[in-house]
Each structure stands twice: as structure tokens, then as C-alpha cells.
Scaffold this motif. Sequence first.
Motif, PDB file in Angstrom:
ATOM      1  N   PRO A  87     -21.046   2.467   8.997  1.00  0.00           N
ATOM      2  CA  PRO A  87     -20.065   2.169   7.946  1.00  0.00           C
ATOM      3  C   PRO A  87     -19.901   0.666   7.751  1.00  0.00           C
ATOM      4  N   VAL A  88     -19.804   0.250   6.501  1.00  0.00           N
ATOM      5  CA  VAL A  88     -19.644  -1.163   6.167  1.00  0.00           C
ATOM      6  C   VAL A  88     -18.612  -1.307   5.048  1.00  0.00           C
ATOM      7  N   GLY A  89     -18.191  -2.556   4.805  1.00  0.00           N
ATOM      8  CA  GLY A  89     -17.267  -2.841   3.726  1.00  0.00           C
ATOM      9  C   GLY A  89     -15.965  -3.434   4.219  1.00  0.00           C
ATOM     10  N   ASP A  90     -15.363  -4.305   3.394  1.00  0.00           N
ATOM     11  CA  ASP A  90     -14.115  -4.969   3.780  1.00  0.00           C
ATOM     12  C   ASP A  90     -12.937  -4.577   2.897  1.00  0.00           C
ATOM     13  N   PHE A  91     -13.085  -3.507   2.112  1.00  0.00           N
ATOM     14  CA  PHE A  91     -11.980  -2.983   1.315  1.00  0.00           C
ATOM     15  C   PHE A  91     -11.206  -2.012   2.201  1.00  0.00           C
ATOM     16  N   VAL A  92     -10.296  -2.545   2.999  1.00  0.00           N
ATOM     17  CA  VAL A  92      -9.570  -1.757   4.001  1.00  0.00           C
ATOM     18  C   VAL A  92      -8.088  -2.116   3.944  1.00  0.00           C
ATOM     19  N   ILE A  93      -7.270  -1.280   4.579  1.00  0.00           N
ATOM     20  CA  ILE A  93      -5.827  -1.499   4.606  1.00  0.00           C
ATOM     21  C   ILE A  93      -5.493  -2.796   5.346  1.00  0.00           C
ATOM     22  N   GLN A  94      -4.605  -3.589   4.738  1.00  0.00           N
ATOM     23  CA  GLN A  94      -4.181  -4.860   5.332  1.00  0.00           C
ATOM     24  C   GLN A  94      -2.820  -4.681   6.016  1.00  0.00           C
ATOM     25  N   GLY A  95      -2.835  -4.059   7.203  1.00  0.00           N
ATOM     26  CA  GLY A  95      -1.593  -3.866   7.945  1.00  0.00           C
ATOM     27  C   GLY A  95      -0.833  -2.630   7.501  1.00  0.00           C
ATOM     28  N   ILE A  96       0.030  -2.131   8.387  1.00  0.00           N
ATOM     29  CA  ILE A  96       0.719  -0.865   8.119  1.00  0.00           C
ATOM     30  C   ILE A  96       2.226  -1.037   7.927  1.00  0.00           C
ATOM     31  N   ASN A  97       2.702  -2.278   7.932  1.00  0.00           N
ATOM     32  CA  ASN A  97       4.146  -2.495   7.927  1.00  0.00           C
ATOM     33  C   ASN A  97       4.740  -2.741   6.541  1.00  0.00           C
ATOM     34  N   LYS A  98       3.940  -2.551   5.488  1.00  0.00           N
ATOM     35  CA  LYS A  98       4.451  -2.714   4.129  1.00  0.00           C
ATOM     36  C   LYS A  98       4.161  -1.463   3.307  1.00  0.00           C
ATOM     37  N   PRO A  99       4.954  -1.189   2.294  1.00  0.00           N
ATOM     38  CA  PRO A  99       4.622  -0.099   1.367  1.00  0.00           C
ATOM     39  C   PRO A  99       3.288  -0.391   0.677  1.00  0.00           C
ATOM     40  N   LYS A 100       2.635   0.664   0.195  1.00  0.00           N
ATOM     41  CA  LYS A 100       1.337   0.519  -0.464  1.00  0.00           C
ATOM     42  C   LYS A 100       1.377   1.148  -1.856  1.00  0.00           C
ATOM     43  N   LEU A 101       0.729   0.454  -2.788  1.00  0.00           N
ATOM     44  CA  LEU A 101       0.564   0.969  -4.148  1.00  0.00           C
ATOM     45  C   LEU A 101      -0.926   1.044  -4.429  1.00  0.00           C
ATOM     46  N   PHE A 102      -1.413   2.245  -4.733  1.00  0.00           N
ATOM     47  CA  PHE A 102      -2.829   2.462  -4.998  1.00  0.00           C
ATOM     48  C   PHE A 102      -3.034   2.814  -6.467  1.00  0.00           C
ATOM     49  N   PHE A 103      -3.945   2.085  -7.126  1.00  0.00           N
ATOM     50  CA  PHE A 103      -4.392   2.435  -8.472  1.00  0.00           C
ATOM     51  C   PHE A 103      -5.841   2.900  -8.370  1.00  0.00           C
ATOM     52  N   ILE A 182       8.884   0.759  -7.441  1.00  0.00           N
ATOM     53  CA  ILE A 182       7.751   0.148  -6.740  1.00  0.00           C
ATOM     54  C   ILE A 182       7.888  -1.371  -6.697  1.00  0.00           C
ATOM     55  N   ILE A 183       8.179  -1.987  -7.815  1.00  0.00           N
ATOM     56  CA  ILE A 183       8.267  -3.439  -7.890  1.00  0.00           C
ATOM     57  C   ILE A 183       9.338  -3.964  -6.942  1.00  0.00           C
ATOM     58  N   ALA A 184      10.438  -3.247  -6.803  1.00  0.00           N
ATOM     59  CA  ALA A 184      11.518  -3.667  -5.901  1.00  0.00           C
ATOM     60  C   ALA A 184      11.054  -3.716  -4.441  1.00  0.00           C
ATOM     61  N   LEU A 185      10.062  -2.881  -4.096  1.00  0.00           N
ATOM     62  CA  LEU A 185       9.572  -2.827  -2.718  1.00  0.00           C
ATOM     63  C   LEU A 185       8.534  -3.908  -2.413  1.00  0.00           C
ATOM     64  N   GLU A 186       7.966  -4.525  -3.435  1.00  0.00           N
ATOM     65  CA  GLU A 186       6.937  -5.567  -3.286  1.00  0.00           C
ATOM     66  C   GLU A 186       5.799  -5.103  -2.355  1.00  0.00           C
ATOM     67  N   PRO A 187       5.085  -4.045  -2.734  1.00  0.00           N
ATOM     68  CA  PRO A 187       4.042  -3.479  -1.865  1.00  0.00           C
ATOM     69  C   PRO A 187       2.737  -4.262  -1.929  1.00  0.00           C
ATOM     70  N   ASP A 188       1.863  -4.012  -0.960  1.00  0.00           N
ATOM     71  CA  ASP A 188       0.458  -4.396  -1.098  1.00  0.00           C
ATOM     72  C   ASP A 188      -0.162  -3.467  -2.132  1.00  0.00           C
ATOM     73  N   ILE A 189      -1.115  -4.002  -2.915  1.00  0.00           N
ATOM     74  CA  ILE A 189      -1.683  -3.238  -4.036  1.00  0.00           C
ATOM     75  C   ILE A 189      -3.196  -3.144  -3.887  1.00  0.00           C
ATOM     76  N   TYR A 190      -3.732  -1.941  -4.092  1.00  0.00           N
ATOM     77  CA  TYR A 190      -5.170  -1.682  -3.958  1.00  0.00           C
ATOM     78  C   TYR A 190      -5.689  -1.045  -5.242  1.00  0.00           C
ATOM     79  N   LEU A 191      -6.783  -1.589  -5.770  1.00  0.00           N
ATOM     80  CA  LEU A 191      -7.366  -1.109  -7.015  1.00  0.00           C
ATOM     81  C   LEU A 191      -8.800  -0.662  -6.795  1.00  0.00           C
TER      82      LEU A 191
END
Length: 326
Positions: A87-103, A182-191
Motif C-alpha cells: 500500500p502507498v499514498g499520503d492521502f490519509v487522516i491527519q490526527g483523530i482529535n478533530k471533527p472531519k468533513l468529507f466531500f 459544520i463550519i462552527a466545528l472547524e473540521p479537517d476537510i478531505y476531498l
Amino acid sequence: MIKETPRAVTLELENCDPKIQFFYQAGQYLNIIVEIEGQSYCRSYSISSAPYEENLRITVQSIDGGIVSGYINQHAKVGQIILCSQPVGDFVIQGINKPKLFFAAGSGITPIIAMLKNHLFNSKQPCYLIYFNRNNSETIFKNEISSLCSLYRSRLYVTYWHSSIQGRFDFDLERLSYMEQIIALEPDIYLCGPDNWMRSLQKALSVYEFTRGHIYQENFTPVRVPGDASTQAGLAEQFHRLSIDIDDQSYTLEVSGNESLLTALLRNEIPITSGCGMGKCGSCMAKVSSGQVETQKMDFLTLEEINEGYTLCCQARAKSDCNLVV
């Protein structure tokens, strides 16, 4: 094998060699090699399982004219042997302590579903998924997402956008459910989706200051190498002689200094293995034994490989007559 939609299938992979262990992060992908009518093809497909799940899975959506994706959807069988990379690639979760928004758009859901599951499993933070598709029948993982919503009903919020019903999305984020929350939580965002779609989405998200440095994305489509022939029409074209050894066979051809070596090799029907075309999978790696090449992107290669003269044919252009060994 799971038929997700009429055009997408999930393959569950079992390791045939107990001496090799697979460790991966959610969001990574595999390079796989499939032989079709005597020709080997290498392609990159995202892992759709999460590391805590028992078996590793990849999901492949058939695309128009896609030799490998079409073959896998129509002809792959249980028990078939498929060669694959670690397995390869660097598109991975950046820490678990923040909310996440996935598009996700279309098959872009493939790495996203793995990241979504893994974050829900390992974190108490909420997750939001906004998933764009043409219609319900083309929605990959819809049953799995429904099950996740039941399992994590207090932490997972899903919004679907079906263009056949709601029309083409105009990137007005206020039209999406939960956005104020969502915006109020200021999550990490993944597209993950088509390049133009992600660029438009990034622009729409940029009005929120918290998004700076917190938007991560995966590119599925090959990026045109700066300097390829189509972008260098105004420059004088120079040609060089390229000799390349592949599987004990030698080939010689003339290449333009304005095009990638991979473009020239494929145009001359030289049987070189290739994959993503973006310099991310390493399928077209070759060693320069003499001559000069200019490589645009070398992220996949280690410093040791670069020092030993290795290059990626999809990212390299000839600057002189040269010899390569695959």
C-alpha cells in the motif's frame, strides 16, 4: 466480490504469501498488475476497507475505454491471482482529535469510505460526509453507508446530492445540509473527485479562514507534465535517440524533448508497464544508464534511487540521446 453498482465492483483480496505482511493506512491505494490477452497492465486502485477490518478490499469503477477497469468489472473471478504492490499514498487522516468533513464525487468515495470508517472506529469526534452522484443507482457503498449511519447515529451525518434530481451543484455551500453546524466545528476537510470539481470546491471553501492548511485531497486523473509536447508548441522541437531494455528485449526509438518518455514509448507500442501517469505509483520506473533526462516530479522515488539514476518515465523528458533499463 461485491457488485456495488452496475459499473463498480469491490474485490476482497487474500494474501497468497504468508511471508509478506500488508500494513496500510485508510486512504492509501494499491498498484495492481493484471494480464489481459498476453499484455500486462498496471493500475492504481484505492483501498476501500479500513485497517481494523479483517480483509483488505479495493473497489474499481469501470470507466469508458478503461481496459483494466472494464476487465475487472466483467471478468474478475474468485480465486484469480492479482499481483500488487505494498500500500502507498499520503492521502490519509491527519490526527483523530478533530471533527472531519468529507466531500466525495462518484468513485472518489473509495478512499473516503475507508477514512470515514477508520475515523469513526478510532475517534469520538463527529464525521460529515457530503457525497455527489448522478443518481441513487450509481451511488457506491450506499448500503454500507446506511449501516454506518445506524451504527454511529450520533456522530455520522450524511448528505447526498444527486444531480439527476437536484441539478448540477453550483458550489453554493449554504445549499448543503449541516453546513452551518459544520463550519462552527472547524473540521479537517478531505476531498476526492474530479480535478475541476475539487478546484471549485476549494475555492468555495476558501472563504472560511479556518480551512487554510486544513484541506486535503486526492488526485485520480493524470496531471499534464509541464513541458509536454502539447504545452510546448511554441518551442523548437528537438529529437533524441532513446534505447530501452525491457525484459531482456532492446528497443530503439526517436523521442521529442518536449514529451514524456512514457508518451513516446506508448506511441511506439513499446511494452512498458505504466499506471497512474502522475508519478505516484512507480510503475514506469526505469534506470538511466547513459545520457540525460529531466524529471519533473520525483516524489515517489527515494533519495537513494535518485542517486542511482532511476527516473519515472511518465515524468521524464530526454535532454540528449539516452539509454534506459527497466
